[in-house]
Design an enzyme around this catalytic site. Structure first.
Site, PDB file in Angstrom:
ATOM      1  CD  GLU A  20     -69.827 -19.638 -59.226  1.00  0.00           C
ATOM      2  OE1 GLU A  20     -70.967 -19.140 -59.137  1.00  0.00           O
ATOM      3  OE2 GLU A  20     -69.630 -20.829 -59.495  1.00  0.00           O
ATOM      4  NE  ARG A 113     -63.814 -22.273 -52.247  1.00  0.00           N
ATOM      5  CZ  ARG A 113     -64.720 -22.188 -53.223  1.00  0.00           C
ATOM      6  NH1 ARG A 113     -65.914 -21.666 -52.960  1.00  0.00           N
ATOM      7  NH2 ARG A 113     -64.450 -22.625 -54.440  1.00  0.00           N
ATOM      8  CG  ASN A 115     -69.156 -23.054 -54.527  1.00  0.00           C
ATOM      9  OD1 ASN A 115     -68.312 -22.201 -54.811  1.00  0.00           O
ATOM     10  ND2 ASN A 115     -69.675 -23.846 -55.446  1.00  0.00           N
ATOM     11  CG  ASN A 166     -71.784 -25.162 -58.015  1.00  0.00           C
ATOM     12  OD1 ASN A 166     -71.672 -23.950 -57.883  1.00  0.00           O
ATOM     13  ND2 ASN A 166     -70.776 -25.917 -58.370  1.00  0.00           N
ATOM     14  CG  ASP A 219     -70.479 -23.931 -61.633  1.00  0.00           C
ATOM     15  OD1 ASP A 219     -70.942 -23.345 -60.644  1.00  0.00           O
ATOM     16  OD2 ASP A 219     -69.256 -24.068 -61.827  1.00  0.00           O
TER      17      ASP A 219
END
Length: 318
Positions: A20, A113, A115, A166, A219
């Site tokens: 990522e 958390r 991202n 995202n 995403d």
């Protein structure tokens, strides 16, 4: 919707579990990205072929951005912390056992958390959080938020009730901000009062459900110099080039795995599209059919290019 026949797609790294957060360093001509739950920052240098890794102990590592003024220094997210780390020699592997926390968020949701995130053209870091799940049908929705870490290291909240924060991008005028909350199955836009970092007038740019792409979902995301958005479509194995003004897919890129996570522009002319992927959640049968799942891919021949990624300009603690 069309695919460009001259496009070339090639894997340039070995697979990781959950790739990522790609960031292309123009200064170093190198790609940085993360393997979230293995808590690793990766650096791939195409010219030399060197591939190195920085392991950070402490929690999931979800983004990495080089600091604009201090060499070998990086802003990372570790769990719910925005932190700064030093990589003594980015061309060599290392293990980081301590880091300086610049700010922590979401104290009321300890399982949250960070991202996705990236810096705007002022060097402010925009980064979002999510609850403790990786699937779009989030059983605990709206626990996350989108934050800005300003240049003075103060953190403010700009969007609340986010489920899985995202893709982020800005248009060239900086008056439109694009955002993906994966659980909404949409690419959305906001009017952006850039100097203050204030968002308003939320709109849908592209709806994955009404467009027939559900259960695939958006995403990570980047923007090109034409103002088009390049969006990783998790579940379909494509990156879509979406024209915001029309809300239509202009072209797409086919990848040899369904698990596409994010994209960024890189290369000497910023016309190489780097694509991160994951093998997390794939069955043994799927892994056999998709042996390159988790690799980073380089796509050339798109006919598009991007802007240089901005490094982080936050004030660091002395």
């Amino acid at each position: 919707m069309s695919s460009e026949k001259q496009m070339k797609v090639e894997a340039v790294t070995a697979p990781v579990d959950l790739g990522e957060g790609p960031h292309w360093s123009v200064k170093e001509e190198a790609l940085y990205y993360v393997d979230i739950f293995n808590q690793n920052v990766h650096r791939y240098h195409p010219i030399s072929g060197n591939h190195s890794r920085m392991h950070i102990e402490g929690g999931p590592v979800t983004l990495v951005v080089p600091h604009a003024k201090v060499s070998k220094t990086f802003i990372v997210t570790v769990g719910r912390d925005l932190a700064v780390v030093t990589w003594p020699d980015p061309s060599k592997d290392c293990v980081i056992t301590s880091y300086k926390v610049l700010s922590s968020v979401d104290a009321q949701c300890p399982d949250n958390r960070f991202n996705d995130g990236k810096c705007d053209r002022k060097g402010r870091l925009w980064a979002g959080t999510m609850g403790a799940t990786d699937v779009p049908d989030n059983p605990n929705p709206h626990l996350g938020s989108l934050f800005i870490m300003h240049n003075d290291a103060k953190v403010t909240k700009v969007v609340d009730k986010v489920s899985i924060s995202n893709g982020l991008a800005w248009n060239v005028k900086n008056d439109t901000f694009y955002f993906v909350d994966t659980c909404e199955y949409k690419v959305e836009s906001f009017d952006c009062e850039f100097l203050r970092g204030v968002l308003s007038n939320r709109k849908t740019v592209y709806d994955y459900k009404t467009s027939g792409l559900h259960p695939s979902f958006p995403d990570g995301m980047t923007v090109d110099t034409n103002g088009d958005l390049w969006v990783a479509c998790f579940g379909e194995g494509k990156v879509h080039c979406i024209e915001p003004s029309s809300g239509k897919v202009k072209k797409d890129v086919d990848l040899p795995t369904n698990s596409i996570t994010s994209v960024c522009w890189g290369g000497p002319q910023l016309d190489h599209l780097y694509v991160t992927t994951t093998k997390k959640g794939l069955s043994k049968e799927q892994l056999l059919a998709q042996p390159l799942a988790g690799a980073v891919f380089r796509v050339t021949g798109t006919g598009s290019r991007g802007y240089p990624a901005t490094e982080c300009n936050v004030s660091l603690p002395k």
